[in-house]
Scaffold this motif. Structure first.
Motif, PDB file in Angstrom:
ATOM      1  N   PRO A 399      -4.372  -1.176  22.136  1.00 18.85           N
ATOM      2  CA  PRO A 399      -4.110  -2.519  22.668  1.00 18.85           C
ATOM      3  C   PRO A 399      -5.007  -3.566  22.010  1.00 18.85           C
ATOM      4  CG  PRO A 399      -5.223  -1.144  24.299  1.00 18.85           C
ATOM      5  CD  PRO A 399      -4.986  -0.282  23.112  1.00 18.85           C
ATOM      6  N   ILE A 400      -4.507  -4.795  21.924  1.00 22.54           N
ATOM      7  CA  ILE A 400      -5.268  -5.864  21.270  1.00 22.54           C
ATOM      8  C   ILE A 400      -6.607  -6.077  21.965  1.00 22.54           C
ATOM      9  CG2 ILE A 400      -4.084  -7.715  22.545  1.00 22.54           C
ATOM     10  CD1 ILE A 400      -4.786  -8.502  19.045  1.00 22.54           C
ATOM     11  N   GLY A 401      -6.652  -5.893  23.287  1.00 21.28           N
ATOM     12  CA  GLY A 401      -7.913  -6.068  24.020  1.00 21.28           C
ATOM     13  C   GLY A 401      -8.993  -5.129  23.495  1.00 21.28           C
ATOM     14  N   THR A 402      -8.574  -3.941  23.104  1.00 21.47           N
ATOM     15  CA  THR A 402      -9.538  -2.975  22.589  1.00 21.47           C
ATOM     16  C   THR A 402     -10.080  -3.420  21.237  1.00 21.47           C
ATOM     17  OG1 THR A 402      -8.442  -1.205  23.757  1.00 21.47           O
ATOM     18  CG2 THR A 402      -9.846  -0.564  21.927  1.00 21.47           C
ATOM     19  N   THR A 403      -9.209  -3.934  20.391  1.00 23.16           N
ATOM     20  CA  THR A 403      -9.694  -4.373  19.083  1.00 23.16           C
ATOM     21  C   THR A 403     -10.637  -5.554  19.244  1.00 23.16           C
ATOM     22  OG1 THR A 403      -7.806  -5.811  18.711  1.00 23.16           O
ATOM     23  CG2 THR A 403      -7.628  -3.568  17.892  1.00 23.16           C
ATOM     24  N   VAL A 404     -10.377  -6.395  20.232  1.00 21.73           N
ATOM     25  CA  VAL A 404     -11.262  -7.532  20.464  1.00 21.73           C
ATOM     26  C   VAL A 404     -12.630  -7.039  20.933  1.00 21.73           C
ATOM     27  CG1 VAL A 404     -11.649  -9.574  21.884  1.00 21.73           C
ATOM     28  CG2 VAL A 404      -9.388  -9.146  20.914  1.00 21.73           C
ATOM     29  N   THR A 405     -12.622  -6.077  21.882  1.00 17.76           N
ATOM     30  CA  THR A 405     -13.878  -5.526  22.388  1.00 17.76           C
ATOM     31  C   THR A 405     -14.667  -4.890  21.253  1.00 17.76           C
ATOM     32  OG1 THR A 405     -12.754  -5.043  24.443  1.00 17.76           O
ATOM     33  CG2 THR A 405     -14.862  -3.959  24.105  1.00 17.76           C
ATOM     34  N   MET A 406     -13.973  -4.118  20.455  1.00 17.13           N
ATOM     35  CA  MET A 406     -14.618  -3.413  19.363  1.00 17.13           C
ATOM     36  C   MET A 406     -15.217  -4.385  18.357  1.00 17.13           C
ATOM     37  SD  MET A 406     -12.673  -0.887  16.809  1.00 17.13           S
ATOM     38  CE  MET A 406     -11.919  -2.328  16.088  1.00 17.13           C
ATOM     39  N   ALA A 407     -14.533  -5.495  18.163  1.00 18.45           N
ATOM     40  CA  ALA A 407     -14.999  -6.458  17.171  1.00 18.45           C
ATOM     41  C   ALA A 407     -16.342  -7.058  17.549  1.00 18.45           C
ATOM     42  CB  ALA A 407     -13.958  -7.560  16.988  1.00 18.45           C
ATOM     43  N   GLY A 408     -16.630  -7.098  18.853  1.00 17.17           N
ATOM     44  CA  GLY A 408     -17.967  -7.398  19.342  1.00 17.17           C
ATOM     45  C   GLY A 408     -18.628  -8.636  18.768  1.00 17.17           C
ATOM     46  N   GLY A 409     -17.891  -9.704  18.591  1.00 13.77           N
ATOM     47  CA  GLY A 409     -18.513 -10.934  18.117  1.00 13.77           C
ATOM     48  C   GLY A 409     -18.605 -11.029  16.613  1.00 13.77           C
ATOM     49  N   ARG A 410     -18.279  -9.959  15.899  1.00 16.49           N
ATOM     50  CA  ARG A 410     -18.333 -10.044  14.432  1.00 16.49           C
ATOM     51  C   ARG A 410     -17.036 -10.627  13.869  1.00 16.49           C
ATOM     52  NH1 ARG A 410     -20.837  -4.648  11.684  1.00 16.49           N
ATOM     53  NH2 ARG A 410     -20.778  -6.038   9.892  1.00 16.49           N
ATOM     54  N   PHE A 411     -15.913 -10.347  14.560  1.00 13.69           N
ATOM     55  CA  PHE A 411     -14.610 -10.750  14.035  1.00 13.69           C
ATOM     56  C   PHE A 411     -13.797 -11.396  15.138  1.00 13.69           C
ATOM     57  CE2 PHE A 411     -16.056  -6.762  12.133  1.00 13.69           C
ATOM     58  CZ  PHE A 411     -16.230  -7.171  10.822  1.00 13.69           C
ATOM     59  N   LYS A 412     -13.077 -12.437  14.801  1.00 11.19           N
ATOM     60  CA  LYS A 412     -12.138 -13.018  15.761  1.00 11.19           C
ATOM     61  C   LYS A 412     -10.789 -12.364  15.502  1.00 11.19           C
ATOM     62  CE  LYS A 412     -10.432 -17.270  17.742  1.00 11.19           C
ATOM     63  NZ  LYS A 412     -10.311 -18.718  17.584  1.00 11.19           N
ATOM     64  N   VAL A 413     -10.413 -11.449  16.400  1.00 12.70           N
ATOM     65  CA  VAL A 413      -9.201 -10.658  16.223  1.00 12.70           C
ATOM     66  C   VAL A 413      -8.011 -11.443  16.755  1.00 12.70           C
ATOM     67  CG1 VAL A 413      -8.056  -8.493  16.826  1.00 12.70           C
ATOM     68  CG2 VAL A 413     -10.517  -8.529  16.400  1.00 12.70           C
ATOM     69  N   VAL A 414      -6.937 -11.478  15.968  1.00 10.29           N
ATOM     70  CA  VAL A 414      -5.719 -12.176  16.373  1.00 10.29           C
ATOM     71  C   VAL A 414      -4.531 -11.239  16.169  1.00 10.29           C
ATOM     72  CG1 VAL A 414      -6.616 -14.481  15.848  1.00 10.29           C
ATOM     73  CG2 VAL A 414      -5.434 -13.180  14.061  1.00 10.29           C
ATOM     74  N   ALA A 415      -3.389 -11.594  16.771  1.00  9.03           N
ATOM     75  CA  ALA A 415      -2.185 -10.785  16.586  1.00  9.03           C
ATOM     76  C   ALA A 415      -1.822 -10.750  15.109  1.00  9.03           C
ATOM     77  CB  ALA A 415      -1.040 -11.373  17.403  1.00  9.03           C
ATOM     78  N   CYS A 416      -1.185  -9.664  14.719  1.00 13.55           N
ATOM     79  CA  CYS A 416      -0.977  -9.376  13.307  1.00 13.55           C
ATOM     80  C   CYS A 416       0.519  -9.257  13.015  1.00 13.55           C
ATOM     81  CB  CYS A 416      -1.680  -8.046  13.024  1.00 13.55           C
ATOM     82  SG  CYS A 416      -2.246  -7.826  11.366  1.00 13.55           S
ATOM     83  N   PRO A 417       1.185 -10.350  12.767  1.00 10.24           N
ATOM     84  CA  PRO A 417       2.641 -10.262  12.596  1.00 10.24           C
ATOM     85  C   PRO A 417       3.019  -9.785  11.200  1.00 10.24           C
ATOM     86  CG  PRO A 417       1.915 -12.529  12.338  1.00 10.24           C
ATOM     87  CD  PRO A 417       0.697 -11.721  12.623  1.00 10.24           C
ATOM     88  N   PRO A 418       4.195  -9.133  11.029  1.00  2.93           N
ATOM     89  CA  PRO A 418       5.045  -8.593  12.090  1.00  2.93           C
ATOM     90  C   PRO A 418       4.568  -7.191  12.452  1.00  2.93           C
ATOM     91  CG  PRO A 418       6.071  -8.236   9.963  1.00  2.93           C
ATOM     92  CD  PRO A 418       4.763  -8.930   9.693  1.00  2.93           C
ATOM     93  N   ALA A 419       5.377  -6.428  13.210  1.00  2.00           N
ATOM     94  CA  ALA A 419       4.985  -5.074  13.605  1.00  2.00           C
ATOM     95  C   ALA A 419       4.742  -4.217  12.367  1.00  2.00           C
ATOM     96  CB  ALA A 419       6.088  -4.454  14.454  1.00  2.00           C
TER      97      ALA A 419
END
Ligand SMILES: [Cu+2]
Length: 727
Positions: A399-419
């Motif tokens: 889930p995107i929430g997990t990638t955001v958590t993992m990024a931990g302030g180093r990266f601003k994670v956004v949706a990655c179009p398309p699938a």
């Protein structure tokens, strides 16, 4: 008031890829602006790269400083490595001509798994003016004005080996100081010995394990007390293991991403002074001349943002007048280079895009980076391929929430179009990244439309790669400066990329049976444990505090330590107060696991400071775990078990401590912005504990520290030893 400010007050306060030839260096001299040129590279041949590296002063050709009061243009003198193959060297000198390279922007050493890297390091650095040694020297550091140096291969999972009678070479070992005999004879120190003294020459031999991840690493000096001076003068280069195609594949046909479309972009900064009387340093005041390098950089050299709309900051910012709280840098210039080049143009012609390999090789500077579409002023999406030299691994259902958590302030994670393409890894898309000192990130960059989809660029499409300005909690602010121009000249339709790069994540592979985090450690033979050395008991964790030794001295950067039992209570007898680095003492000693397998531990990193630090450890890798995760599990649960290997790091930004209302005045006014351990323990000072699963794969004595080199030199560092298991 932050500890930083306290210190300030004391101061007074073709795709430009070089052709690669085995066993030779190749590449052009860094250009001023103009097309980006990949740095020169030395490539291993037949399993060996054997180099002579001379640390020396030299003018920086790509930086032209115009003195504000007239006079000829000056190429400021930096310190950087002259490098040649040992086979071409004449004694301890490199030959003149094409066999020798001296690149301020950072030479690349290209190695493969199983290779041996041999380096003879020669010190030809100048003596330092003691008045201008802005690090206030501590016990055992009286020799620092002689400007000793050494070498660390940052991020490599290699032995921290000291020499023996049978083998006089060093591994990746930082407790040695190499002195230039022309600067005088060092006096052996009886306290706080910072390592063995060597005159002029030190030989290193570093064996790259056969199961080492492919990725991006770097080298820099690591003499405690001079790290900032030497790195900010230019002493750093990069190391690559394997090829990008080892872990990055086109998603349409799974072909390896070609090296011809890879760029190595090493970020450095250097502050150049205009002549002035009585510039203030910690150790006194001194006159400086036009073009002199301020090799212990001042974050307040420029204003954070341009003074007005007409001020263009392309690869530099103008010195500012900070007379009320600091120095007047008017007429000086702070340069920000990409592989040594000021504001180069990256012209992208490959229809399938490029991979950029970024290294923060600055001393104390943190970069907040965006790629801004010049037509829309919006940040463009880039795909994150690899972090700190290990390729990422995420299954598609993460889930995107997990990638955001993992990024931990180093990266601003956004949706990655398309699938993503079926069967490929989940791409991690970002539109902003923070790179604290020593950080690496590898990015897939190509033109994307306003919806973030890969597309053919309109004619004349450009973007600007820029640092947008960053504030480190109550600490330093770093300026906004444009680093490079990108021209999207991709005219043909893409052939190999449907929606993303398929990443074969070494974070997962490394933990599998033959992976470096699981397989038996080479050269480790069972031996009795030294006195005071023991494995961390099952269920226990180690806790490291980031703070000050003396809360009233903002320059007394230090680390504290305690062991924590399964109930979360400190283990009596293990607690060490926050203290400045003492190389005569191991804070931690641990054995490898049974059968000489890698040891796995859980550490908690506790921030006591209201300014940001980052945690770096040599000879290891770590990944985020939930603070509540069971300790010492071989594969401690990651943020989400479904995320596979996730990311592995060798440096991690820590948040900031927040003192509550009852102590905020005390902390901010009397304690240099730093809480005490007692204030933290009693709940009056809150910070997010960052828990990591640590993997120890190498024997030897090494260090963990904050990689803001001003803080490392100040003492925010501690020593650790890994020994063989007794069984
Ligand atoms: Cu720090």
């Amino acid at each position: 008031m932050s500890n930083k400010i306290a210190i300030r007050k004391k101061i007074n306060s073709r795709v430009g890829v070089a052709t690669i030839l085995a066993g030779l260096w190749c590449g052009a001299t860094a250009a001023i602006a103009g097309p980006f040129v990949d740095p020169p590279v030395f490539v291993s041949a037949n399993g060996l790269l054997d180099l002579l590296m001379i640390a020396q002063p030299a003018p920086i050709p790509s930086i032209s400083f115009t003195p504000p009061h007239g006079g000829a243009v000056i190429h400021p003198t930096g310190w950087f490595y002259q490098i040649c193959l040992r086979s071409t060297a004449i004694g301890n000198r490199c030959p003149s001509g094409a066999a020798t390279v001296a690149a301020y922007g950072g030479t690349r050493l290209a190695l493969n798994q199983g290779d041996t890297l041999k380096i003879r390091l020669v010190n030809k650095l100048p003596q330092l003016n003691p008045t201008k040694v802005t690090h206030s020297t501590g016990p055992g550091e009286a020799n620092l004005p002689l400007n000793p140096t050494n070498l660390h291969t940052h991020g490599l999972l290699v032995e921290a080996r000291a020499p023996t009678l049978n083998d006089p070479t060093f591994g990746d070992y930082v407790f040695v100081q190499n002195f230039n005999s022309a600067n005088g004879t060092p006096i052996p120190q009886t306290t706080h010995q910072h390592g063995s003294i060597k005159m002029d020459v030190v030989d290193y031999r570093i064996n790259i394990p056969a199961n080492h991840p492919s990725g991006l690493f770097w080298f820099h000096p690591h003499v405690h007390g001079l790290a900032l001076n030497q790195v900010s003068s230019g002493m750093a280069g990069i190391i690559t293991i394997g090829r990008v195609g080892d872990f990055a594949r086109h998603d349409a046909d799974n072909t390896p991403f070609p090296e011809s479309n890879v760029r190595h972009m090493t970020l450095k900064d250097i502050e150049v002074l205009a002549a002035q009387k009585n510039l203030q340093f910690v150790n006194g005041t001194a006159d400086v001349v036009d073009g002199e390098v301020l090799n212990q950089e001042d974050p307040n050299f420029c204003t954070q943002f341009p003074a007005n709309a007409s001020e263009i900051r392309e690869g530099s910012c103008p010195g500012a007048d900070n007379t009320p709280d600091g120095n007047n840098y008017t007429g000086g210039k702070w340069y920000f280079t990409v592989s040594g080049q000021q504001f180069p143009t990256v012209r992208m012609t490959n229809p399938d895009g490029e991979i950029w390999r970024l290294t923060n090789a600055s001393g104390s500077l943190s970069y907040d980076l965006q790629l801004i579409n010049d037509a829309t002023s919006a940040p463009m999406i880039m795909q994150l391929i690899s972090v700190d030299g290990v390729s990422v691994h995420l299954p598609q259902d993460t889930p995107i929430g997990t990638t955001v958590t993992m990024a931990g302030g180093r990266f601003k994670v956004v949706a990655c179009p398309p699938a993503p393409v079926v069967g490929a890894s989940l791409p991690i898309c970002i539109n902003e990244l923070v790179m604290m000192p020593s950080s690496r990130a590898e990015l897939f960059v190509t033109y994307r439309d306003a919806a973030g989809r890969i597309a053919l660029p309109p004619s004349g499409a450009t973007s600007t790669f820029k640092m947008v300005g960053l504030t480190m909690g109550s600490g330093d602010t770093w300026p906004a400066v444009d680093l490079a121009k990108v021209e999207f000249a991709q005219s043909a339709p893409r052939a190999h990329v449907v929606s993303a790069i398929n990443v074969l994540g070494d974070t997962l592979a490394g933990f599998q049976a033959n992976g470096i985090f699981s397989a038996t450690v080479p050269n480790a033979k069972a031996a009795p444990l030294p006195a005071g050395c023991a494995a961390l008991p099952a269920g226990h964790k180690r806790r490291v505090f980031f703070g000050l030794e003396d809360l009233t001295d903002g320059a007394s950067f230090g680390l504290g330590y305690e062991e924590v039992d399964a109930k979360g209570n400190p283990v009596p007898g293990t607690q060490l107060p926050v203290a400045r680095f003492d190389p005569s003492r191991n804070t931690i000693c641990l054995p490898l696991g049974r059968g000489q397998t890698p040891a796995h531990e859980t550490w908690e990193l506790v921030q006591l400071s209201t300014e940001n630090h980052n945690f770096h450890i040599h000879q290891s890798r770590f990944r985020p775990v939930q603070a509540s995760a069971p300790a010492n599990s071989v594969l401690a649960p990651v943020v989400n078990p479904a995320m596979g290997g996730g990311i592995l790091e060798d440096n991690r930004p820590l948040g900031v401590a927040v003192p509550d209302a009852t102590i905020v005045d005390q902390v901010m006014n009397n304690q240099s912005g730093v809480c005490s351990v007692d204030q933290w323990r009693s709940g009056h000072c809150v910070s997010t504990t960052f828990a990591v699963d640590m993997a120890f794969t190498d024997l030897g004595e090494f260090v963990y520290h904050c990689h803001i080199l001003e803080h490392e030199d100040g003492g925010m560092m501690a020593k650790i030893q890994v020994v063989p298991s007794p069984f």
